[in-house]
Structures are given as structure tokens and as C-alpha cells.
Design a protein around this motif. Structure first.
Motif, PDB file in Angstrom:
ATOM      1  N   MET A  68       1.005  -1.154   0.194  1.00  0.00           N
ATOM      2  CA  MET A  68      -0.067   0.116   0.048  1.00  0.00           C
ATOM      3  C   MET A  68       0.781   1.307  -0.125  1.00  0.00           C
ATOM      4  N   LEU A  69       0.241   2.180  -0.307  1.00  0.00           N
ATOM      5  CA  LEU A  69       0.950   3.662  -0.377  1.00  0.00           C
ATOM      6  C   LEU A  69       0.708   4.534   0.976  1.00  0.00           C
ATOM      7  N   ILE A  70       1.510   4.963   1.351  1.00  0.00           N
ATOM      8  CA  ILE A  70       1.546   5.789   2.573  1.00  0.00           C
ATOM      9  C   ILE A  70       2.424   7.181   2.355  1.00  0.00           C
ATOM     10  N   ASP A  71       2.068   8.298   3.350  1.00  0.00           N
ATOM     11  CA  ASP A  71       2.877   9.483   3.201  1.00  0.00           C
ATOM     12  C   ASP A  71       3.928   9.432   4.242  1.00  0.00           C
ATOM     13  N   MET A  72       4.701  10.314   4.131  1.00  0.00           N
ATOM     14  CA  MET A  72       6.166  10.296   5.023  1.00  0.00           C
ATOM     15  C   MET A  72       5.653  10.374   6.596  1.00  0.00           C
ATOM     16  N   HIS A  73       4.247  10.535   6.814  1.00  0.00           N
ATOM     17  CA  HIS A  73       4.194  10.543   8.366  1.00  0.00           C
ATOM     18  C   HIS A  73       3.385   9.028   8.791  1.00  0.00           C
ATOM     19  N   GLY A  74       3.404   8.196   7.731  1.00  0.00           N
ATOM     20  CA  GLY A  74       2.987   6.768   7.989  1.00  0.00           C
ATOM     21  C   GLY A  74       1.283   6.782   7.910  1.00  0.00           C
ATOM     22  N   LYS A  75       0.690   7.842   7.273  1.00  0.00           N
ATOM     23  CA  LYS A  75      -0.658   7.761   7.061  1.00  0.00           C
ATOM     24  C   LYS A  75      -1.109   7.269   5.604  1.00  0.00           C
ATOM     25  N   ALA A  76      -2.092   6.201   5.636  1.00  0.00           N
ATOM     26  CA  ALA A  76      -2.330   5.500   4.452  1.00  0.00           C
ATOM     27  C   ALA A  76      -2.888   6.535   3.523  1.00  0.00           C
ATOM     28  N   VAL A  77      -2.424   6.221   2.080  1.00  0.00           N
ATOM     29  CA  VAL A  77      -3.021   7.241   1.152  1.00  0.00           C
ATOM     30  C   VAL A  77      -3.543   6.520  -0.297  1.00  0.00           C
ATOM     31  N   GLY A  78      -4.830   6.949  -0.080  1.00  0.00           N
ATOM     32  CA  GLY A  78      -5.520   6.195  -1.376  1.00  0.00           C
ATOM     33  C   GLY A  78      -6.115   4.685  -1.002  1.00  0.00           C
ATOM     34  N   THR A  79      -6.102   4.359   0.090  1.00  0.00           N
ATOM     35  CA  THR A  79      -6.504   3.052   0.424  1.00  0.00           C
ATOM     36  C   THR A  79      -6.959   3.075   1.951  1.00  0.00           C
ATOM     37  N   ALA A  80      -7.900   2.013   2.353  1.00  0.00           N
ATOM     38  CA  ALA A  80      -8.581   1.964   3.578  1.00  0.00           C
ATOM     39  C   ALA A  80      -7.541   0.819   4.283  1.00  0.00           C
ATOM     40  N   ALA A  81      -6.624   0.102   3.649  1.00  0.00           N
ATOM     41  CA  ALA A  81      -5.904  -0.915   4.175  1.00  0.00           C
ATOM     42  C   ALA A  81      -4.772  -0.202   5.559  1.00  0.00           C
ATOM     43  N   ARG A  82      -4.509  -0.861   6.284  1.00  0.00           N
ATOM     44  CA  ARG A  82      -3.681  -0.489   7.312  1.00  0.00           C
ATOM     45  C   ARG A  82      -2.302  -0.884   7.268  1.00  0.00           C
ATOM     46  N   PRO A  83      -1.375   0.048   7.372  1.00  0.00           N
ATOM     47  CA  PRO A  83       0.056  -0.418   7.083  1.00  0.00           C
ATOM     48  C   PRO A  83       0.578  -0.895   8.411  1.00  0.00           C
ATOM     49  N   SER A  84       1.805  -1.367   8.193  1.00  0.00           N
ATOM     50  CA  SER A  84       2.246  -2.244   9.374  1.00  0.00           C
ATOM     51  C   SER A  84       2.407  -1.382  10.722  1.00  0.00           C
ATOM     52  N   ALA A  85       2.250  -1.718  11.854  1.00  0.00           N
ATOM     53  CA  ALA A  85       2.303  -1.002  13.034  1.00  0.00           C
ATOM     54  C   ALA A  85       3.489  -0.304  13.424  1.00  0.00           C
ATOM     55  N   GLU A  86       4.770  -0.846  12.457  1.00  0.00           N
ATOM     56  CA  GLU A  86       5.969  -0.156  12.683  1.00  0.00           C
ATOM     57  C   GLU A  86       6.149   0.902  11.535  1.00  0.00           C
ATOM     58  N   THR A  87       5.365   1.363  10.843  1.00  0.00           N
ATOM     59  CA  THR A  87       5.530   2.181   9.852  1.00  0.00           C
ATOM     60  C   THR A  87       6.236   3.373   9.872  1.00  0.00           C
ATOM     61  N   GLU A  88       6.164   3.998  11.212  1.00  0.00           N
ATOM     62  CA  GLU A  88       6.930   5.335  11.573  1.00  0.00           C
ATOM     63  C   GLU A  88       8.285   5.081  11.656  1.00  0.00           C
ATOM     64  N   LEU A  89       8.712   3.836  11.758  1.00  0.00           N
ATOM     65  CA  LEU A  89      10.097   3.548  11.744  1.00  0.00           C
ATOM     66  C   LEU A  89      10.650   3.456  10.453  1.00  0.00           C
ATOM     67  N   HIS A  90       9.838   3.091   9.347  1.00  0.00           N
ATOM     68  CA  HIS A  90      10.200   3.127   8.004  1.00  0.00           C
ATOM     69  C   HIS A  90      10.215   4.860   7.576  1.00  0.00           C
ATOM     70  N   THR A  91       9.188   5.427   7.748  1.00  0.00           N
ATOM     71  CA  THR A  91       9.293   6.640   7.237  1.00  0.00           C
ATOM     72  C   THR A  91      10.120   7.741   7.993  1.00  0.00           C
ATOM     73  N   GLN A  92      10.701   7.389   9.204  1.00  0.00           N
ATOM     74  CA  GLN A  92      11.647   8.285   9.834  1.00  0.00           C
ATOM     75  C   GLN A  92      13.012   8.051   8.965  1.00  0.00           C
ATOM     76  N   ILE A  93      13.037   6.672   8.693  1.00  0.00           N
ATOM     77  CA  ILE A  93      14.474   6.638   7.905  1.00  0.00           C
ATOM     78  C   ILE A  93      14.394   7.676   6.470  1.00  0.00           C
ATOM     79  N   TYR A  94      13.247   7.536   5.949  1.00  0.00           N
ATOM     80  CA  TYR A  94      13.244   8.358   4.862  1.00  0.00           C
ATOM     81  C   TYR A  94      13.062   9.788   4.943  1.00  0.00           C
ATOM     82  N   ARG A  95      12.620  10.218   5.834  1.00  0.00           N
ATOM     83  CA  ARG A  95      12.634  11.779   6.205  1.00  0.00           C
ATOM     84  C   ARG A  95      14.189  12.075   6.710  1.00  0.00           C
TER      85      ARG A  95
END
Ligand SMILES: [Zn+2]
Length: 215
Positions: A68-95
Motif C-alpha cells: 500500500m501507499l503511505i505518506d512520510m508520516h505513515g498515513k495511508a494514502v488512497g486505500t482503507a488498508a492498514r499499514p504495518s504497526a511499525e510504519t513510523e520507523l520506516h518513514t523516519q528513515i526516509y525523512r
């Protein structure tokens, strides 16, 4: 597919990233590094978006629809799906590390045991291993490579703060372990990130063997 993409993201680009994530996940699952639907994987799409595995799916059987697609704050974009609980750790690295484009997180047995063994020290210090050179920017076995071990928590902001503190201190960070949990590592592309993950798995195994044999 229930994923709706913003007009700025070409469907082919998203599909290519989703396939790359699914392929890597399948291979890592086969290696036994993603037990019981654990682990999560992501790739940067652009400055504001990343593709990431949907929460709770068997990582050995992922297809495009499991990404699924997320923004750089870990929020889902264009989907009702739920991203991994640890998504913030991913977006932190990208930021924080704009040159990094892939984040892989696995829970292998070696990573899990090493994280507990070295938790009291708060760090695994690797030195003298030729394979340290598999980590981007490391040119000699002589240098010390520090992999921090952070305490585990289900409260992601605490983990994010610990990673931020390490980065803010200016010390190099190629990967980190979470106590009793697993490893996070990243790279500029999938090949580099896979190399990092494999090298770290090998090096952690070597360190544990050394401890066992020299006890
Ligand atoms: Zn995890």
C-alpha cells in the motif's frame, strides 16, 4: 486493487516497487526471517510517499495487492488498508536519510537472540570481520561498526525518539536492533539493502558463535 494512486505517481512505478517488495519478502520468508506474519518492508516512491507491506500478511505469499501507499508520516494514502504497526520507523528513515530508498525489517532467530544478548550493552560492536565491508561506506575490517540495540516497546514514538537521538548525536547508523524483536536496515536501493541485511545476519551469527566458543 483497492489502491488509488495520486495523479503524480505513475501506476507502473508503484507496481514496480510493489513487485520488488513482494519478491524480497518472499525470499526472506523462505530464509525463515519473517516468522508468523512478522517483519515489514518498504520502498520510497517519491519525496512524499513510500510503498509498504500491509499489516498482518504472510510475507512468503505477498502480491501487489498486499502493498500500500503511505505518506512520510505513515498515513495511508488512497486505500482503507492498514499499514504495518511499525510504519513510523520506516518513514523516519526516509525523512532523516533522504538518500535512502529501501527499508527492510526482519525477525530472524539470529537477529532476535543477538538483540537479547547485546541489549544490556545497548550496542553490538563489530570489528575485525571482513564482511563489515558489505556495509556501504565501510572500507576496512579494522574499523569498529556499531549497531545499537534499543529497548522494545509497542509505543512507536519512543522507538522513533531513540533512533532520532542516535542520529542527532552524529554517529553513523546503518542498522539497529530492537531488544527481543529484530533488525532494521536500509540502503539506496533494494540490492544494497539486501546486502546489508545478509551481512548483518552473518556478522551477528559470527559474534554469537564467538561468545559461545570462547565462554
Ligand atoms: Zn517488527
Amino acid at each position: 486493487m483497492s489502491q488509488v494512486l495520486p495523479s503524480s505517481i505513475a501506476p507502473e512505478l508503484f507496481a514496480e516497487r510493489a513487485d520488488a517488495i513482494a519478491d524480497a519478502a518472499r525470499e526472506l520468508a523462505l530464509a525463515g526471517w519473517t516468522p508468523a506474519t512478522s517483519s515489514n518492508f518498504s520502498m520510497r516512491i517519491d519525496a512524499e510517499h513510500a510503498a509498504i507491506t500491509i499489516s498482518g500478511r504472510d510475507k512468503g505469499k505477498l502480491g501487489r495487492d498486499d502493498i500500500m501507499l503511505i505518506d512520510m508520516h505513515g498515513k495511508a494514502v488512497g486505500t482503507a488498508a492498514r499499514p504495518s504497526a511499525e510504519t513510523e520507523l520506516h518513514t523516519q528513515i526516509y525523512r532523516r536519510l533522504p538518500q535512502m530508498n529501501v527499508v527492510l525489517h526482519t525477525h530472524s532467530r539470529t537477529q532476535s537472540v543477538a538483540s537479547r544478548l547485546f541489549a544490556a550493552d545497548g550496542v553490538v560492536r563489530l570489528q575485525g570481520w571482513e564482511l563489515q565491508k558489505a556495509i556501504a561506506g565501510e572500507t576496512t575490517h579494522d574499523a569498529a561498526l556499531s549497531i545499537p540495540v534499543f529497548p522494545n516497546t509497542q509505543h512507536m514514538p519512543e522507538l522513533v525518539a531513540q533512533v532520532d537521538a542516535w542520529l542527532d548525536s552524529g554517529k553513523p547508523l546503518h542498522a539497529y536492533l530492537i531488544d527481543g524483536h529484530g533488525i532494521y536496515t536500509w540502503g539506496k536501493d533494494m540490492a544494497e539493502t539486501r546486502r546489508h541485511l545478509e551481512a548483518l545476519e552473518f556478522l551477528l551469527g559470527c559474534e554469537m558463535d564467538l561468545r559461545r566458543l570462547s565462554a
